[in-house]
Design a protein around this motif. Structure first.
Motif, PDB file in Angstrom:
ATOM      1  N   GLN A  20     -20.548 -63.008  32.444  1.00  0.00           N
ATOM      2  CA  GLN A  20     -20.156 -63.601  31.166  1.00  0.00           C
ATOM      3  C   GLN A  20     -19.302 -62.654  30.335  1.00  0.00           C
ATOM      4  N   GLY A  21     -19.399 -61.368  30.614  1.00  0.00           N
ATOM      5  CA  GLY A  21     -18.647 -60.381  29.843  1.00  0.00           C
ATOM      6  C   GLY A  21     -17.267 -60.101  30.396  1.00  0.00           C
ATOM      7  N   ALA A  22     -16.724 -61.003  31.170  1.00  0.00           N
ATOM      8  CA  ALA A  22     -15.414 -60.785  31.791  1.00  0.00           C
ATOM      9  C   ALA A  22     -14.336 -60.597  30.738  1.00  0.00           C
ATOM     10  N   PRO A  23     -13.459 -59.603  30.931  1.00  0.00           N
ATOM     11  CA  PRO A  23     -12.356 -59.415  29.987  1.00  0.00           C
ATOM     12  C   PRO A  23     -11.335 -60.546  30.117  1.00  0.00           C
ATOM     13  N   TYR A  24     -10.848 -61.017  29.008  1.00  0.00           N
ATOM     14  CA  TYR A  24      -9.866 -62.097  29.014  1.00  0.00           C
ATOM     15  C   TYR A  24      -8.480 -61.514  29.269  1.00  0.00           C
ATOM     16  N   PRO A  25      -7.760 -62.035  30.257  1.00  0.00           N
ATOM     17  CA  PRO A  25      -6.435 -61.478  30.584  1.00  0.00           C
ATOM     18  C   PRO A  25      -5.347 -61.971  29.637  1.00  0.00           C
ATOM     19  N   GLY A  26      -5.371 -61.496  28.411  1.00  0.00           N
ATOM     20  CA  GLY A  26      -4.364 -61.883  27.431  1.00  0.00           C
ATOM     21  C   GLY A  26      -3.207 -60.903  27.416  1.00  0.00           C
ATOM     22  N   GLU A  27      -2.453 -60.897  26.304  1.00  0.00           N
ATOM     23  CA  GLU A  27      -1.269 -60.039  26.183  1.00  0.00           C
ATOM     24  C   GLU A  27      -1.617 -58.559  26.236  1.00  0.00           C
ATOM     25  N   ASP A  28      -2.742 -58.192  25.620  1.00  0.00           N
ATOM     26  CA  ASP A  28      -3.116 -56.777  25.567  1.00  0.00           C
ATOM     27  C   ASP A  28      -4.165 -56.425  26.626  1.00  0.00           C
ATOM     28  N   PRO A  31      -5.930 -53.188  32.523  1.00  0.00           N
ATOM     29  CA  PRO A  31      -6.456 -53.193  33.887  1.00  0.00           C
ATOM     30  C   PRO A  31      -7.698 -52.319  34.062  1.00  0.00           C
ATOM     31  N   GLU A  32      -7.776 -51.226  33.316  1.00  0.00           N
ATOM     32  CA  GLU A  32      -8.929 -50.326  33.430  1.00  0.00           C
ATOM     33  C   GLU A  32     -10.219 -51.035  32.991  1.00  0.00           C
ATOM     34  N   LEU A  33     -10.142 -51.819  31.921  1.00  0.00           N
ATOM     35  CA  LEU A  33     -11.325 -52.577  31.483  1.00  0.00           C
ATOM     36  C   LEU A  33     -11.747 -53.585  32.534  1.00  0.00           C
ATOM     37  N   TYR A  34     -10.768 -54.215  33.165  1.00  0.00           N
ATOM     38  CA  TYR A  34     -11.078 -55.173  34.222  1.00  0.00           C
ATOM     39  C   TYR A  34     -11.754 -54.469  35.397  1.00  0.00           C
ATOM     40  N   ARG A  35     -11.249 -53.303  35.768  1.00  0.00           N
ATOM     41  CA  ARG A  35     -11.830 -52.547  36.881  1.00  0.00           C
ATOM     42  C   ARG A  35     -13.288 -52.179  36.585  1.00  0.00           C
ATOM     43  N   ILE A  36     -13.545 -51.719  35.384  1.00  0.00           N
ATOM     44  CA  ILE A  36     -14.912 -51.357  34.993  1.00  0.00           C
ATOM     45  C   ILE A  36     -15.819 -52.584  35.042  1.00  0.00           C
ATOM     46  N   TRP A  37     -15.361 -53.704  34.483  1.00  0.00           N
ATOM     47  CA  TRP A  37     -16.143 -54.938  34.502  1.00  0.00           C
ATOM     48  C   TRP A  37     -16.417 -55.371  35.936  1.00  0.00           C
ATOM     49  N   TYR A  38     -15.389 -55.331  36.770  1.00  0.00           N
ATOM     50  CA  TYR A  38     -15.521 -55.760  38.161  1.00  0.00           C
ATOM     51  C   TYR A  38     -16.544 -54.898  38.901  1.00  0.00           C
ATOM     52  N   GLU A  39     -16.510 -53.595  38.679  1.00  0.00           N
ATOM     53  CA  GLU A  39     -17.464 -52.698  39.326  1.00  0.00           C
ATOM     54  C   GLU A  39     -18.902 -53.029  38.910  1.00  0.00           C
ATOM     55  N   HIS A  40     -19.118 -53.330  37.639  1.00  0.00           N
ATOM     56  CA  HIS A  40     -20.457 -53.707  37.162  1.00  0.00           C
ATOM     57  C   HIS A  40     -20.927 -54.989  37.842  1.00  0.00           C
TER      58      HIS A  40
END
Length: 72
Positions: A20-28, A31-40
């Motif tokens: 549920q805490g997935a980062p939203y792929p907006g303008e800002d 990628p690092e936040l996505y990588r951290i979320w994905y690893e969790h």
């Protein structure tokens, strides 16, 4: 509810919480936040699968039998 089911429910709740805490792929989008979320999420999923594998052997066999019937 027995102990192993309570543990499994806790693991599944953690997995859902991470998803549920997935980062939203907006303008800002960073990628690092996505990588951290994905690893969790990956860690939570692996924890769930390992616990299922180790603690629900009988259910796994029944599930396998059901799958075999579906694909005959």
């Amino acid at each position: 509810m027995d102990k192993r089911t309570k543990v499994l429910v806790g693991l599944l709740k953690q997995l859902v919480s991470n998803l549920q805490g997935a980062p939203y792929p907006g303008e800002d989008f960073e990628p690092e936040l996505y990588r951290i979320w994905y690893e969790h999420c990956q860690k939570s999923a692996v924890d769930c699968f390992e616990y299922l594998e180790a603690n629900f052997e009988d259910e796994k066999k029944e599930f396998s039998k059901s799958l075999e019937k579906m694909f005959k």
